[in-house]
Design an enzyme around this catalytic site. Sequence first.
Site, mmCIF file in Angstrom:
data_model
loop_
_atom_site.group_PDB
_atom_site.id
_atom_site.type_symbol
_atom_site.label_atom_id
_atom_site.label_comp_id
_atom_site.label_asym_id
_atom_site.label_seq_id
_atom_site.Cartn_x
_atom_site.Cartn_y
_atom_site.Cartn_z
ATOM 1 N N ARG A 30 16.437 74.497 109.273
ATOM 2 C CA ARG A 30 15.193 73.579 109.467
ATOM 3 C C ARG A 30 13.420 73.436 108.930
ATOM 4 N NH1 ARG A 30 16.358 71.810 115.336
ATOM 5 N NH2 ARG A 30 17.374 73.568 115.104
ATOM 6 N N ASN A 48 17.926 67.503 112.922
ATOM 7 C CA ASN A 48 19.409 67.700 113.506
ATOM 8 C C ASN A 48 20.203 66.428 114.108
ATOM 9 O OD1 ASN A 48 19.391 70.128 112.476
ATOM 10 N ND2 ASN A 48 19.497 71.568 114.483
#
Length: 749
Positions: A30, A48
């Site tokens: 990320r 996520n």
Amino acid sequence: MPDNRPAAGPVDISARKITLSGKVQGVGFRPFIYRLATQHRLTGWVRNCVGIVEIHVQGPVSAQNDFLSAVFTEHPPLAKPKLESDTAVACEQTESFEILNSLDAGHPEISLPTDLYLCDDCLAEMQNPSDLRYRYPFINCTQCGPRYTLIEALPYDRPNTTMKTFPLCESCKEEYENPNSRRFHAEPIACPVCGPSLQFCRAGQTIEGNDEAITATVEALKSGAVVAVKGIGGYHLVCDATNDDVIKQLRRNKPRPDKPLAVMLPAETNGLALEQDESDFLNQPSRPILLIDKHKLPALSPQLAPGLGEIGVMLPYSPLHHLLLDSFASPLVATSANISGEPVLTDGIEVERRLAHITDRFLHHNRPIARPADDPVFRISEGMPRPIRLGRGTAPFELALPFTLEHPVLAVGTQMKNVITLAWGKRAVLSPHIGEMNTARALQVFEETIADLQQLYQVKAEVLICDTHPGYTASRWAEKQNLPVHTVLHHHAHAASASYEFYCHEEVIAFTWDGIGLGADETLWGGETFLGKPGSWKRVASFRPFRLPGGDKAAREPWRSAAALCWQSGHPYPQIPEKDPLLRKAWEQGINAPSSSSVGRLFDAAAALSGVCSVASYEGQGAMLLEALANHKATHVPLDISESNDMLVADWQPLLAVMTDSSTEQAQRAATFHASLAHTLLRKAQLIRQRHGVSHVTLSGGVFQNRVLTELAASLLREENFTVHLPVRIPVNDAGISFGQVIEYGCGR
């Protein structure tokens, strides 16, 4: 605040939603996406979900395309993204790129992150006296540290790990929340202020504090003691690898009189005589154990691997390992802390209770281990490192299936070196090593692993697959569950597993040589050759069967296999006394004397007849000692190959005179034995090719862990224009059985 607004000017702004699966959680993905989107001046978000990453990007189409291309070319080294979808969507009201909270929803496409080594950046910080985490034994970042062994649920966020009980201090929280930090959402993040700590215990007294506990541990090691040290996936029994006396003490108390012990070397390997491929393999992120020629290693105790030419070597992979080795400044034995044959222990109270007969010194820490993960083991054969055991850092191990399963299945494997495989759709996941299934703890870990994999991957098995042998623990467990059960012959699973990497849909000649497995005729197979493909095998060759006196006892008492061959052929066996005067009579009457065609038991017999090993303290000891002796070329003894019921049968009898010839050195006899089996394999392959026109050969079964036999057989086959396939990704021993069960089941539907 970075300027990540779209470039000014008359450009067309659009948006797209990108979904990525694969290894995209627990690897710093990320923050990578955040930085990449910022670099390309895109707005949107990343988050996520259950096993996947969702990305919404807005901006010029050209920038979006460049961004998506870079996702697959510039991603973190440990990430393995796979594009699931890429669709145009409506633009959202956003002026920046953000990292959103995880979403516990959606269709799960989960890939569990494995445990990682200590990266160079964290190692440098740990060695820097001015750093917050100087000498901190739990330092980590998004590119390193534990993963699988601390995850309790998904999505992979700190509250779903065993780190949830350690609230972040302000300094760690700042790093954790900063997208430009190397520790942004590094879920195991910790420091000396807020993270786990060490405790050294001896005789009920505890030394608290990281430096103090490490100092006490090193002093104990230098004094010649054994210390049980808690690591990432369980405890190790640690001691000085150059001290004969302490290693003898460890062997005597464990008890583990002969089985090889692994060694952890200091991180710097430049002074060793390693090949470049060996050094590179040891330094990979999983930091596996690799079997290395003793002559390439520093001076170590001969007690580490008695009678063998190789030692299992690994490099430090956790911060604690680095700190211990740096302070001790010498190689350390690092063997699994367990009762022999059981899975590695993970709980400090249980370790102190169950291993009190081995040591009274323990280095604990208070970061819980969610599940055990033993160290993986590899051996170079045919120029390639090949797995003997999957474990910490290499498992769970996912493979793509060559078919699509209609229902999720769970393959529960076999009795020895057990691993389970959960499979659904086109995916199969192999568990870490569980081990021998003959203890209560092994069954407990087996059941916990089954529950873990199904819970973590959010897949519920609807069909169970097990070995045909009704007496195996895993088979008995499967029959007690309220699910359909499909059985697979042991050696069909071996053949299917070996075929997977090459020709699942083409015919091969599959040699499956191992200890024993129940055959279709209710005898104990172990020297079989099949023709066909997964789901459709025909047994076309074997060895002359012989009855094993005492049945299962033969696996640890090679003299029994030697006696069986001699009794059956009338050959004298002066080196092996009859242990029981009634044993031969029972054998003659077929009482507890099952028929076998096992090549593994032939190795045992050869070891006993040549005086190398009559009683084994660990499985395969006789065969391993025999291989270590077979270090030069030898002529082979031709074995007669006859035909019986449309099957080629090789007769082992000519080998008996060679193996009992005391006028010939043991090493020569060992080499002759290996050469004779390799030439027999070649001759069988030639005869099968003449009849059926098949030139592809696969090798599977524990016997083909033997490098001398395997490399000689492969060389002979290639000289005769066969194409030889030896698995690289899946162990050839019983650790590959559960995956072979899935392949056999799927191809046979």
